[in-house]
Design a protein around this motif. Structure first.
Motif, PDB file in Angstrom:
ATOM      1  N   PHE A  37       0.840  -1.205   0.000  1.00 36.17           N
ATOM      2  CA  PHE A  37       0.000   0.000   0.000  1.00 36.17           C
ATOM      3  C   PHE A  37       0.873   1.252   0.000  1.00 36.17           C
ATOM      4  O   PHE A  37       0.562   2.240  -0.677  1.00 36.17           O
ATOM      5  CB  PHE A  37      -0.921  -0.012   1.227  1.00 36.17           C
ATOM      6  CG  PHE A  37      -1.938   1.085   1.240  1.00 36.17           C
ATOM      7  CD1 PHE A  37      -3.118   0.972   0.514  1.00 36.17           C
ATOM      8  CD2 PHE A  37      -1.726   2.241   1.985  1.00 36.17           C
ATOM      9  CE1 PHE A  37      -4.062   1.989   0.522  1.00 36.17           C
ATOM     10  CE2 PHE A  37      -2.661   3.262   2.002  1.00 36.17           C
ATOM     11  CZ  PHE A  37      -3.837   3.136   1.269  1.00 36.17           C
ATOM     12  N   LEU A  38       1.972   1.208   0.752  1.00 36.99           N
ATOM     13  CA  LEU A  38       2.906   2.334   0.752  1.00 36.99           C
ATOM     14  C   LEU A  38       3.457   2.578  -0.649  1.00 36.99           C
ATOM     15  O   LEU A  38       3.570   3.730  -1.088  1.00 36.99           O
ATOM     16  CB  LEU A  38       4.047   2.064   1.729  1.00 36.99           C
ATOM     17  CG  LEU A  38       5.203   3.071   1.722  1.00 36.99           C
ATOM     18  CD1 LEU A  38       4.724   4.443   2.184  1.00 36.99           C
ATOM     19  CD2 LEU A  38       6.355   2.583   2.605  1.00 36.99           C
ATOM     20  N   MET A  39       3.800   1.498  -1.355  1.00 40.23           N
ATOM     21  CA  MET A  39       4.355   1.648  -2.697  1.00 40.23           C
ATOM     22  C   MET A  39       3.347   2.251  -3.663  1.00 40.23           C
ATOM     23  O   MET A  39       3.725   2.854  -4.668  1.00 40.23           O
ATOM     24  CB  MET A  39       4.841   0.293  -3.218  1.00 40.23           C
ATOM     25  CG  MET A  39       6.026  -0.282  -2.456  1.00 40.23           C
ATOM     26  SD  MET A  39       7.428   0.856  -2.374  1.00 40.23           S
ATOM     27  CE  MET A  39       7.776   1.098  -4.115  1.00 40.23           C
ATOM     28  N   GLN A  40       2.069   2.096  -3.364  1.00 40.75           N
ATOM     29  CA  GLN A  40       1.031   2.706  -4.193  1.00 40.75           C
ATOM     30  C   GLN A  40       0.771   4.163  -3.808  1.00 40.75           C
ATOM     31  O   GLN A  40       0.009   4.858  -4.485  1.00 40.75           O
ATOM     32  CB  GLN A  40      -0.266   1.902  -4.064  1.00 40.75           C
ATOM     33  CG  GLN A  40      -0.159   0.479  -4.579  1.00 40.75           C
ATOM     34  CD  GLN A  40      -1.370  -0.363  -4.216  1.00 40.75           C
ATOM     35  OE1 GLN A  40      -2.363   0.146  -3.675  1.00 40.75           O
ATOM     36  NE2 GLN A  40      -1.296  -1.657  -4.501  1.00 40.75           N
ATOM     37  N   ASN A  41       1.412   4.600  -2.726  1.00 41.79           N
ATOM     38  CA  ASN A  41       1.204   5.966  -2.235  1.00 41.79           C
ATOM     39  C   ASN A  41       2.543   6.630  -1.919  1.00 41.79           C
ATOM     40  O   ASN A  41       2.718   7.245  -0.864  1.00 41.79           O
ATOM     41  CB  ASN A  41       0.316   5.947  -0.983  1.00 41.79           C
ATOM     42  CG  ASN A  41      -1.096   5.477  -1.265  1.00 41.79           C
ATOM     43  OD1 ASN A  41      -1.964   6.259  -1.623  1.00 41.79           O
ATOM     44  ND2 ASN A  41      -1.317   4.176  -1.110  1.00 41.79           N
ATOM     45  N   LEU A  42       3.468   6.530  -2.853  1.00 35.46           N
ATOM     46  CA  LEU A  42       4.789   7.097  -2.629  1.00 35.46           C
ATOM     47  C   LEU A  42       4.765   8.618  -2.565  1.00 35.46           C
ATOM     48  O   LEU A  42       5.670   9.230  -1.994  1.00 35.46           O
ATOM     49  CB  LEU A  42       5.752   6.631  -3.725  1.00 35.46           C
ATOM     50  CG  LEU A  42       6.167   5.157  -3.643  1.00 35.46           C
ATOM     51  CD1 LEU A  42       7.022   4.779  -4.839  1.00 35.46           C
ATOM     52  CD2 LEU A  42       6.913   4.874  -2.342  1.00 35.46           C
ATOM     53  N   ASP A  43       3.734   9.231  -3.142  1.00 36.82           N
ATOM     54  CA  ASP A  43       3.620  10.682  -3.028  1.00 36.82           C
ATOM     55  C   ASP A  43       3.446  11.093  -1.569  1.00 36.82           C
ATOM     56  O   ASP A  43       3.942  12.142  -1.141  1.00 36.82           O
ATOM     57  CB  ASP A  43       2.466  11.201  -3.878  1.00 36.82           C
ATOM     58  CG  ASP A  43       1.148  10.503  -3.568  1.00 36.82           C
ATOM     59  OD1 ASP A  43       1.172   9.385  -3.011  1.00 36.82           O
ATOM     60  OD2 ASP A  43       0.092  11.078  -3.886  1.00 36.82           O
ATOM     61  N   TRP A  44       2.745  10.247  -0.782  1.00 31.19           N
ATOM     62  CA  TRP A  44       2.608  10.520   0.654  1.00 31.19           C
ATOM     63  C   TRP A  44       3.974  10.465   1.331  1.00 31.19           C
ATOM     64  O   TRP A  44       4.323  11.342   2.128  1.00 31.19           O
ATOM     65  CB  TRP A  44       1.674   9.484   1.292  1.00 31.19           C
ATOM     66  CG  TRP A  44       1.600   9.589   2.793  1.00 31.19           C
ATOM     67  CD1 TRP A  44       0.766  10.373   3.532  1.00 31.19           C
ATOM     68  CD2 TRP A  44       2.426   8.885   3.740  1.00 31.19           C
ATOM     69  NE1 TRP A  44       1.013  10.209   4.876  1.00 31.19           N
ATOM     70  CE2 TRP A  44       2.028   9.302   5.028  1.00 31.19           C
ATOM     71  CE3 TRP A  44       3.453   7.955   3.620  1.00 31.19           C
ATOM     72  CZ2 TRP A  44       2.628   8.815   6.194  1.00 31.19           C
ATOM     73  CZ3 TRP A  44       4.061   7.470   4.774  1.00 31.19           C
ATOM     74  CH2 TRP A  44       3.642   7.898   6.045  1.00 31.19           C
ATOM     75  N   LEU A  45       4.765   9.453   0.998  1.00 32.72           N
ATOM     76  CA  LEU A  45       6.093   9.322   1.596  1.00 32.72           C
ATOM     77  C   LEU A  45       6.971  10.510   1.224  1.00 32.72           C
ATOM     78  O   LEU A  45       7.659  11.078   2.085  1.00 32.72           O
ATOM     79  CB  LEU A  45       6.746   8.016   1.140  1.00 32.72           C
ATOM     80  CG  LEU A  45       8.168   7.769   1.648  1.00 32.72           C
ATOM     81  CD1 LEU A  45       8.186   7.655   3.166  1.00 32.72           C
ATOM     82  CD2 LEU A  45       8.760   6.510   1.012  1.00 32.72           C
ATOM     83  N   ASP A  46       6.950  10.896  -0.048  1.00 35.57           N
ATOM     84  CA  ASP A  46       7.776  12.017  -0.493  1.00 35.57           C
ATOM     85  C   ASP A  46       7.416  13.292   0.260  1.00 35.57           C
ATOM     86  O   ASP A  46       8.290  14.060   0.675  1.00 35.57           O
ATOM     87  CB  ASP A  46       7.603  12.234  -1.998  1.00 35.57           C
ATOM     88  CG  ASP A  46       8.109  11.051  -2.814  1.00 35.57           C
ATOM     89  OD1 ASP A  46       8.763  10.168  -2.223  1.00 35.57           O
ATOM     90  OD2 ASP A  46       7.833  11.011  -4.026  1.00 35.57           O
TER      91      ASP A  46
END
Length: 231
Positions: A37-46
């Motif tokens: 799920f994190l990999m699908q939301n890398l914009d959140w991580l960035d």
């Protein structure tokens, strides 16, 4: 070294407990789902990581070995950090020193470390942590055979304790470790400042944090006793 006050937490994006409850997953399956799920939301991580210049970040990762041995989630995350965010990375694999007391567990740890090194393909150090827990249990000279794995430790003892039909498997594992010859461990006592500084020196060197700083070798006298040298 720059300071960085932001502390991104994947639990702010997705909760393992919620995944386990809603998807009826166990802990390992739920954790893998969270990382996917994190990999699908890398914009959140960035966005959570923000901008960096001369910052030293530590990613505290979970201990489930599946993430580092045969599931491609971590390599994908590593590539994102390297290629898109231009991070210089170093992986630190920790194996707890009580594993040294049981040779089968120790070599399972060596195999896992080797698999993680091959899987992640970034500068990598292996750390034997909690060394204070085994003081007096292993002779200093013998300890060197564990920090720089000696496959004969496995072959000699395990074959004497297992069914002969498993001897070929034991020998194949020994040969694999010996052929790759890429795993060694740095000893760490978290309460010893010199021990921690030595580990940081290796990480700094791997990431080129301070190009003029050379990594410190573990003190020979700590492993095999001090020797007097006449000049």
């Amino acid at each position: 070294m720059g300071t960085h006050n932001r502390r991104p937490d994947i639990r702010d994006l997705i909760s393992l407990e919620d995944v386990m409850e809603e998807m009826d997953f166990g802990p390992n399956g739920g954790l893998i789902y969270c990382f996917e799920f994190l990999m699908q939301n890398l914009d959140w991580l960035d966005e959570e990581l923000g901008e960096h210049e001369d910052d030293y970040l530590i990613f505290d990762m979970p201990g489930q070995i599946e993430l580092y041995t045969h599931i491609p989630v971590l390599p994908s995350l590593i590539n994102h950090l390297k290629l898109n965010l231009h991070f210089r990375l170093c992986a630190a694999y920790l194996l707890e020193s009580p594993f040294l007391v049981d040779k089968t567990k120790y070599f399972a740890g060596v195999m896992s470390a080797m698999s993680a090194m091959i899987m992640m393909e970034i500068p990598h150090i292996n750390i034997m942590s909690k060394m204070d827990l085994i003081k007096g249990q292993i002779k200093k000279r013998e300890l060197k055979r564990y920090l720089d794995p000696d496959p004969l430790l496995l072959a000699d003892e395990i074959n004497s304790k297992t069914n002969p039909k498993f001897h070929s498997l034991n020998e194949a594992i020994v040969q694999l470790i010996d052929d790759f010859n890429m795993v060694s461990f740095l000893p760490l006592e978290s309460g010893n400042e010199e021990s921690v500084a030595a580990i940081l020196s290796y990480v700094d060197d791997a990431t080129q944090w301070a190009e003029d700083q050379e990594p410190k070798e573990p003190k020979d006298e700590e492993l095999e006793g001090s020797e007097e040298v006449e000049i």
